[in-house]
Design a protein around this motif. Structure first.
Motif, PDB file in Angstrom:
ATOM      1  N   LEU A 117       9.481   4.079   3.135  1.00 40.18           N
ATOM      2  CA  LEU A 117       9.258   2.633   3.060  1.00 40.18           C
ATOM      3  C   LEU A 117       9.903   1.919   4.245  1.00 40.18           C
ATOM      4  O   LEU A 117       9.359   0.927   4.756  1.00 40.18           O
ATOM      5  N   PHE A 118      11.045   2.403   4.689  1.00 36.98           N
ATOM      6  CA  PHE A 118      11.696   1.834   5.871  1.00 36.98           C
ATOM      7  C   PHE A 118      10.784   1.958   7.095  1.00 36.98           C
ATOM      8  O   PHE A 118      10.581   0.989   7.839  1.00 36.98           O
TER       9      PHE A 118
ATOM     10  N   LEU B 141       5.076  -6.525  -6.039  1.00 37.81           N
ATOM     11  CA  LEU B 141       6.444  -7.049  -5.980  1.00 37.81           C
ATOM     12  C   LEU B 141       7.222  -6.438  -4.824  1.00 37.81           C
ATOM     13  O   LEU B 141       7.948  -7.140  -4.098  1.00 37.81           O
ATOM     14  N   ALA B 142       7.061  -5.141  -4.618  1.00 40.05           N
ATOM     15  CA  ALA B 142       7.752  -4.470  -3.507  1.00 40.05           C
ATOM     16  C   ALA B 142       7.262  -5.003  -2.171  1.00 40.05           C
ATOM     17  O   ALA B 142       8.060  -5.254  -1.256  1.00 40.05           O
ATOM     18  N   GLY B 143       5.946  -5.173  -2.026  1.00 31.66           N
ATOM     19  CA  GLY B 143       5.398  -5.709  -0.785  1.00 31.66           C
ATOM     20  C   GLY B 143       5.946  -7.084  -0.477  1.00 31.66           C
ATOM     21  O   GLY B 143       6.252  -7.404   0.681  1.00 31.66           O
TER      22      GLY B 143
ATOM     23  N   LEU C 166       0.828  -1.210   0.000  1.00 26.99           N
ATOM     24  CA  LEU C 166       0.000   0.000   0.000  1.00 26.99           C
ATOM     25  C   LEU C 166       0.862   1.259   0.000  1.00 26.99           C
ATOM     26  O   LEU C 166       0.569   2.234  -0.722  1.00 26.99           O
ATOM     27  N   SER C 167       1.933   1.248   0.787  1.00 33.36           N
ATOM     28  CA  SER C 167       2.826   2.416   0.861  1.00 33.36           C
ATOM     29  C   SER C 167       3.487   2.684  -0.477  1.00 33.36           C
ATOM     30  O   SER C 167       3.569   3.835  -0.928  1.00 33.36           O
ATOM     31  N   VAL C 168       3.961   1.620  -1.143  1.00 34.55           N
ATOM     32  CA  VAL C 168       4.603   1.795  -2.445  1.00 34.55           C
ATOM     33  C   VAL C 168       3.602   2.334  -3.461  1.00 34.55           C
ATOM     34  O   VAL C 168       3.924   3.236  -4.252  1.00 34.55           O
TER      35      VAL C 168
END
Length: 469
Positions: A330-331, A137-139, A111-113
């Motif tokens: 993201l961190f 993919l990022a999640g 969701l953040s990405v």
């Protein structure tokens, strides 16, 4: 057969020379209390296209097969870590934490990405389907942990207790879970990017891809077990194992391009999942687990050194400078996801409340698998993959830098560390005999040797294997 390029030998020689220097960077970073792989990444950045250009951008692209060889090895190692005999007493207690971490970290991370895609170069120009694919993919990658870092910290503190055992069990199992999660989302992302409609045919294709990947993984496990059980020279075994890992990636690429060019659909066999299942089968359903572990142990320092150095060289610093606020966001989002996931999972598992409040500190560190998955995305999607990789690698590096300190703090807060005496009496030698030849035996031997113990390994090895140890 490895790809042939007129400059391949020059590129490979440059990478080897830089890797030798990278090893020294790694040792220096350890002395200043930073992770070893951070030193490798830094050396790659300095020698890469944005630095001294010893490893050019053309070289980075030409050496993609080196990435694939290393990725196969990393997946073999992840599968071999999932030794059910050692984890069976922990499975009941850690299943809820694992579920909590996967659901919370993946959901909040993806969701953040997605919310930040309009601020990421190249990706902001993608259509909605593309942005959703990138977010999935990022999640998946943000779910990854680092078993090697966790084991190193536990050995360093000689930690023992329910909190430590649970944290280690969750971390090890997550290595396998994240590859499955990534494989599933990789297929969905590929469908989104190719505008494949989500109908019954797509669901059947997805099920067929996963089933085929599992089947090929089981066959691969048989081949790996055969190689590990032979009385061949250790170097021959290492070469064959690495070649098998590359062969999986080569075959996966061939099947994907062949089906895309000749049919109305594209078959994506997930190479990391295939390799992980192969390593898992050798570790759990063969009689040569220790032989396989010895092969992995023997070659792992070289593989990780070259792999992380090449990753550093591929980082695009100009993009990193543009997206550093996104990296920090993201961190933070990942930390929040880890906190809620570990706390909720711990509560459902009825762990002590004091443990649940600080358990998030044990799951921050990322390394091999996360970087491996990131590199896989960069290779599969060259149009936007490098930008994606720069963003994700930056997050992983931050996690790898701050994670070990938090884990150490958590272990000390629950009083499960058993540090060695600060001083050793001068002139007194400490001797130890370690029975066994698996990865943990070697890790314990290195740790005792670091603290000036005289260590002997008691193993039942063939003469050619003894020289390798």
């Amino acid at each position: 057969m490895l790809p042939i390029h007129q400059n391949t030998i020059i590129f490979l020689a440059s990478l080897i020379l830089v890797s030798l220097a990278s090893k020294q960077f790694g040792q220096f970073f350890i002395k200043i209390k930073l992770p070893l792989i951070t030193g490798f990444l830094f050396a790659g950045i300095v020698s890469g296209p944005t630095g001294l250009n010893i490893i050019s951008m053309e070289a980075v692209k030409s050496l993609r097969y080196v990435d694939q060889i290393a990725l196969g090895f990393i997946a073999f190692s992840a599968g071999a870590e999932l030794y059910l005999y050692e984890l069976k007493d922990l499975l009941k207690g850690i299943k809820w934490i694992t579920v909590g971490l996967v659901v919370s970290t993946f959901s909040l991370g993806a969701l953040s990405v997605f919310m930040l895609t309009d601020f990421i170069p190249v990706i902001k120009e993608m259509p909605l389907n593309g942005k959703i694919a990138v977010s999935l993919l990022a999640g998946s990658i943000l779910v990854a942990r680092s078993p090697s870092s966790a084991i190193a910290i536990i050995k360093e503190l000689r930690a023992k207790g329910p909190f430590t055992q649970t944290a280690l069990g969750v971390t090890v199992i997550m290595d396998g879970v994240v590859i499955v999660v990534f494989a599933l989302n990789s297929s969905i992302a590929d469908a989104l990017l190719t505008n494949t409609s989500a109908n019954l045919g797509f669901v059947l294709l997805l099920a067929a891809e996963l089933s085929a990947s599992i089947a090929f993984g089981l066959v691969l496990g048989k081949l790996l077990g055969f190689i590990a059980s032979r009385k061949w020279e250790i170097r021959i075994k290492i070469a064959l194992v690495l070649l098998l890992g590359y062969g999986v990636f080569f075959s996966s690429d061939f099947v994907r391009h062949y089906t895309a060019n000749n049919y109305s659909f594209e078959v994506l066999l997930e190479p990391l999942l295939i390799c992980m299942i192969g390593g898992f089968q050798v570790a759990n359903y063969s009689t040569c687990r220790e032989d396989f572990q010895r092969i992995l142990h023997q070659v792992s320092p070289v593989v990780y050194l070259i792999f992380f150095t090449l990753i550093g060289a591929s980082l695009q610093i100009n993009i990193l400078l543009d997206i550093w606020p996104i990296t920090l966001a993201l961190f933070v989002a990942r930390i929040v996801g880890i906190f809620f996931g570990s706390y909720t999972g711990g509560a459902l598992a009825k762990n002590p409340p004091a443990h649940n409040r600080i358990s998030w500190m044990a799951y921050i560190t990322q390394a091999g698998i996360g970087l491996g998955l990131t590199t896989q995305v960069a290779v599969e999607f060259p149009e936007w993959g490098p930008t994606f990789a720069t963003m994700m690698i930056s997050v992983i590096v931050i996690n790898q830098i701050v994670g070990p300190s938090f884990f150490k703090m958590a272990i000390n807060l629950v009083s499960e560390s058993q540090p060695l005496p600060a001083k050793t009496e001068v002139g007194v030698l400490h001797n130890a005999i370690i029975f066994g030849s698996d990865g943990r035996a070697f890790a314990l031997a290195r740790q005792l040797h670091f603290h000036h113990w005289q260590v002997k390994m008691a193993t039942l090895l063939q003469p050619d294997q003894e020289s390798a140890v």
